[in-house]
Write an enzyme that holds these catalytic residues in place. Structure first.
Site, mmCIF file in Angstrom:
data_model
loop_
_atom_site.group_PDB
_atom_site.id
_atom_site.type_symbol
_atom_site.label_atom_id
_atom_site.label_comp_id
_atom_site.label_asym_id
_atom_site.label_seq_id
_atom_site.Cartn_x
_atom_site.Cartn_y
_atom_site.Cartn_z
ATOM 1 N N GLU A 24 -9.338 4.031 -2.379
ATOM 2 C CA GLU A 24 -8.062 3.849 -3.073
ATOM 3 C C GLU A 24 -8.326 3.217 -4.429
ATOM 4 O O GLU A 24 -9.424 2.752 -4.712
ATOM 5 C CB GLU A 24 -7.141 2.905 -2.265
ATOM 6 C CG GLU A 24 -6.884 3.366 -0.850
ATOM 7 C CD GLU A 24 -5.673 2.696 -0.189
ATOM 8 O OE1 GLU A 24 -4.868 2.062 -0.906
ATOM 9 O OE2 GLU A 24 -5.557 2.812 1.046
ATOM 10 N N ASP A 42 -9.363 0.116 1.570
ATOM 11 C CA ASP A 42 -8.423 -0.339 2.596
ATOM 12 C C ASP A 42 -8.992 0.051 3.964
ATOM 13 O O ASP A 42 -8.587 1.031 4.570
ATOM 14 C CB ASP A 42 -7.070 0.326 2.339
ATOM 15 C CG ASP A 42 -6.011 -0.075 3.348
ATOM 16 O OD1 ASP A 42 -6.113 -1.178 3.892
ATOM 17 O OD2 ASP A 42 -5.083 0.733 3.581
ATOM 18 N N HIS A 68 -3.997 13.818 1.463
ATOM 19 C CA HIS A 68 -4.264 12.864 2.551
ATOM 20 C C HIS A 68 -3.100 12.862 3.539
ATOM 21 O O HIS A 68 -3.301 12.948 4.746
ATOM 22 C CB HIS A 68 -4.458 11.467 1.956
ATOM 23 C CG HIS A 68 -4.570 10.374 2.972
ATOM 24 N ND1 HIS A 68 -5.668 10.220 3.782
ATOM 25 C CD2 HIS A 68 -3.706 9.380 3.313
ATOM 26 C CE1 HIS A 68 -5.480 9.172 4.578
ATOM 27 N NE2 HIS A 68 -4.302 8.644 4.313
ATOM 28 N N ASP A 94 0.843 -1.193 0.000
ATOM 29 C CA ASP A 94 0.000 0.000 0.000
ATOM 30 C C ASP A 94 0.875 1.238 0.000
ATOM 31 O O ASP A 94 1.768 1.382 0.845
ATOM 32 C CB ASP A 94 -0.941 0.008 1.216
ATOM 33 C CG ASP A 94 -2.172 0.878 0.966
ATOM 34 O OD1 ASP A 94 -2.528 1.113 -0.204
ATOM 35 O OD2 ASP A 94 -2.788 1.326 1.957
ATOM 36 N N LYS A 147 -4.945 -2.409 9.783
ATOM 37 C CA LYS A 147 -5.227 -2.434 8.343
ATOM 38 C C LYS A 147 -5.470 -3.837 7.807
ATOM 39 O O LYS A 147 -6.096 -3.989 6.770
ATOM 40 C CB LYS A 147 -4.008 -1.879 7.581
ATOM 41 C CG LYS A 147 -3.613 -0.469 7.960
ATOM 42 C CD LYS A 147 -4.437 0.532 7.203
ATOM 43 C CE LYS A 147 -3.900 1.931 7.392
ATOM 44 N NZ LYS A 147 -4.616 2.899 6.559
ATOM 45 N N GLU A 172 -11.018 3.635 3.349
ATOM 46 C CA GLU A 172 -10.067 4.440 2.577
ATOM 47 C C GLU A 172 -10.374 4.225 1.102
ATOM 48 O O GLU A 172 -10.299 3.101 0.600
ATOM 49 C CB GLU A 172 -8.616 4.044 2.887
ATOM 50 C CG GLU A 172 -8.203 4.435 4.304
ATOM 51 C CD GLU A 172 -6.703 4.264 4.582
ATOM 52 O OE1 GLU A 172 -6.062 3.432 3.914
ATOM 53 O OE2 GLU A 172 -6.199 4.976 5.474
HETATM 54 MN MN MN Z 1 -4.403 2.550 2.766
#
Ligand code: MN
Length: 445
Positions: free
Chosen positions: A215, A247, A148, A141, A267, A213
Site C-alpha cells: 500500500e 498492512d 484487488h 485504510d 489487521k 499488503e
Molecule cells: Mn489494507
C-alpha cells in the site's frame, strides 16, 4: 511570499547539489526530492530530530537552524522542525512548507553560500536510526484498487465479487495507529481465532495464513475543523506527502471475523511505514490524468473536479521483495515478488480526503490514510500473497527453490517505490521493510 513558479523550480531536473551522492542518477533522494523523516544518530539515545534525506545523507534540521541563517519566513517555519516536531510543521500548511522547500533546495544546490555550514549538519544514512516520521493520531485504510477488490471479492464471494457500492463510494475502515512501526522492525506472527472450512468449531492459535499488503500511506498535513468538509478542489492542500505502507494481514483470522463489521484483529497487530515522507511538491512532475474505464459511472460531484480529471493520478512504480531466512543465511538479497503502480487505483488522493471529510469528520496533522492493497490489472501486479497464490492454492516458487503460499517465520518483506520519467530526476521512497518472527505462543484451544 512564495510563488507556484518558485516551488516548481525545485523540480528542475538540471538542478545539481554540492553533495555528490545526491547527483547519482540511481539515488532515491536527489535534490528534487527532499523528503522528511525523524532520526537520531545510531546508538546515541538522543531525542528524535527531523531530517531531510539528500543523497546518502540526512540533513539534521536542528543543526541546520543553528549553524546558518535563513530568511525570516523560513526561520519561523523551521522552528518546529528544529524542535523535532514534524506534526507542528505539517500543521502550518502549504505556505510554510513551500517556503522551506525553496530555501532547502537553494541551500543544497551547487554553489550555495550555505554549503560549508550545512556540510557539518550531515549524518550518513547508514549511521541514522530512523523512527516514525510523525505522531500518527488516527489511521484509516481504504480499498482503492478495483483489481484487488474484485480478486479478493471472488475468493470470499464467488457469485458477487464486487459489491454495488464500490464504484460510487471510496470504501474504507478505521484502522489502529498504535501498532504502526517504522521500517526495519520485526513482529510476532499474530495469534487469533480461526475456523477451518471443515471444522465444526473455531480454534485459537498462530495465524497460518499471514500475508502482506503493498500500500501507500497518505500523511495528512493541515487539519480541517470538525463539521467542515474539505472540498475536492482544496483536498490536496491538506495532504503533506506519501510513504510506503505494508498492512500485514492474517487471512485466516480475517475470513472468520470480517462479517459484518469488517477487518479487526486480522489487521491491527502490526503495520509498517517507510521512514521518509515524500511531499506532493516533489511528486508534481509525475502526475497523470484521472480517468474512469469506459462504461463506469463518473464520480459524484463532490468527488469530481477539473484538476482531479487533469492530474489527479500519480505515477508511482511499486515493488514487493521477499527474503526468506534461508536466503538471508546464504547472503541472497531476495526475490522480486510483484510490481504495481499507484496510477492504477480507482480513486485519487484528493477524492479520499474529500470523501473522508464529507460528513464533517476532522482530519489532523499526522493522520494516516492507507490506500489499500495496490494490485494492478495483470496477474504479476498482485499486491498480496492471497492474490499472487490464489488464496494459497498455487504457491509461488522462489529462486532458492522454496515455495510460499503465505508467509513463513523469518521472511522479510520489503516494499520499494519510485517515480521515473524521461527528462525527470528519479524520485524514490526508500524502503519499507518488516520481518515475521515466530508467534509468542503455540497454544491451541
Ligand atoms: Mn489494507
Amino acid at each position: 511570499m512564495t510563488t507556484t513558479r518558485e516551488v516548481q523550480a525545485t523540480n528542475d531536473p538540471s538542478l545539481q547539489s554540492w553533495l555528490d551522492s545526491a547527483n547519482d542518477p540511481t539515488t532515491d533522494f536527489p535534490i528534487q526530492n527532499l523528503p522528511y523523516g525523524a532520526f537520531r544518530r545510531s546508538g546515541s539515545g538522543e531525542p528524535l530530530r527531523i531530517g531531510i534525506a539528500i543523497g546518502d545523507q540526512v540533513l539534521d534540521l536542528r543543526l541546520a537552524v543553528q549553524r546558518t541563517d535563513w530568511p525570516a519566513d523560513v526561520a519561523a517555519a523551521l522552528v518546529p522542525l528544529a524542535a523535532g516536531d514534524l506534526n507542528a510543521f505539517m500543521a502550518l500548511g502549504l505556505p510554510a512548507r513551500h517556503a522551506v522547500r525553496i530555501a532547502l533546495s537553494a541551500a543544497l544546490t551547487a554553489g550555495s553560500r550555505q554549503r560549508e555550514a550545512l556540510a557539518g549538519c550531515l549524518v550518513p544514512q547508514t549511521q541514522a536510526e530512523m523512527a516514525l516520521p510523525c505522531r500518527i493520531g488516527d489511521y484509516t485504510d481504504f480499498y482503492i484498487s478495483v483489481h484487488h477488490a474484485t480478486t479478493i471479492g471472488k475468493q470470499f464471494r464467488p457469485d458477487n465479487p464486487l459489491l454495488p457500492n464500490y464504484k460510487w463510494v471510496p470504501i474504507g475502515y478505521h484502522g489502529r495507529a498504535s501498532s504502526i512501526q517504522v521500517s526495519g522492525h520485526a513482529f510476532h506472527r499474530p495469534v487469533g481465532q480461526t475456523r477451518a472450512p471443515d471444522a465444526a468449531v473455531p480454534a485459537v492459535g498462530p495465524s497460518g495464513r499471514l500475508d502482506y499488503e503493498l500500500e501507500m500511506g497518505i500523511v495528512i498535513g493541515q487539519a480541517n475543523e470538525q463539521g467542515h468538509s474539505v472540498p475536492i478542489e482544496r483536498a490536496e492542500d491538506h495532504v503533506f506527502g506519501l510513504t510506503l505502507f505494508n498492512d500485514w494481514s492474517s487471512r485466516d483470522i480475517q475470513g472468520w471475523e470480517y462479517q459484518p463489521l469488517g477487518p479487526f484483529l486480522s489487521k491491527n497487530f502490526a503495520s509498517t511505514l517507510s521512514p521518509w515522507v515524500v511531499t506532493l511538491e516533489a511528486l508534481a512532475p509525475f502526475r497523470r490524468p484521472f480517468v474512469r474505464p469506459e462504461g463506469d459511472p463518473q464520480p459524484l460531484p463532490y468527488l469530481d473536479s477539473a484538476r482531479n480529471r487533469e492530474v489527479g493520478a500519480l505515477d508511482i512504480e511499486l515493488e514487493v521483495w521477499i527474503q526468506t531466512e534461508a536466503m538471508q543465511r546464504a547472503g541472497h538479497a531476495g526475490d522480486l515478488l510483484s510490481t504495481s503502480n499507484l496510477a492504477e487505483a480507482y480513486w485519487s488522493i484528493a477524492q479520499l480526503v474529500a470523501h473522508h471529510t464529507i460528513n464533517g469528520c476532522n482530519l489532523n496533522p499526522g493522520d494516516l490514510l492507507g490506500t489499500g492493497t495496490l494490485s494492478g490489472p495483470k496477474p504479476q501486479q498482485a499486491a498480496s500473497l492471497m492474490e499472487l497464490t490464489s488464496n494459497g492454492k498455487q504457491p509461488v516458487t522462489l529462486s532458492s527453490g522454496e515455495g510460499r503460499a503465505f508467509l513463513e517465520d523469518g521472511d522479510t518483506i520489503t516494499l520499494k517505490g519510485y517515480c521515473q520519467r524521461p527528462g525527470q530526476r528519479r524520485i524514490g521512497f526508500g524502503e519499507c521493510r518488516g520481518m515475521v518472527i515466530p508467534a509468542r505462543t503455540t497454544q491451541r484451544a
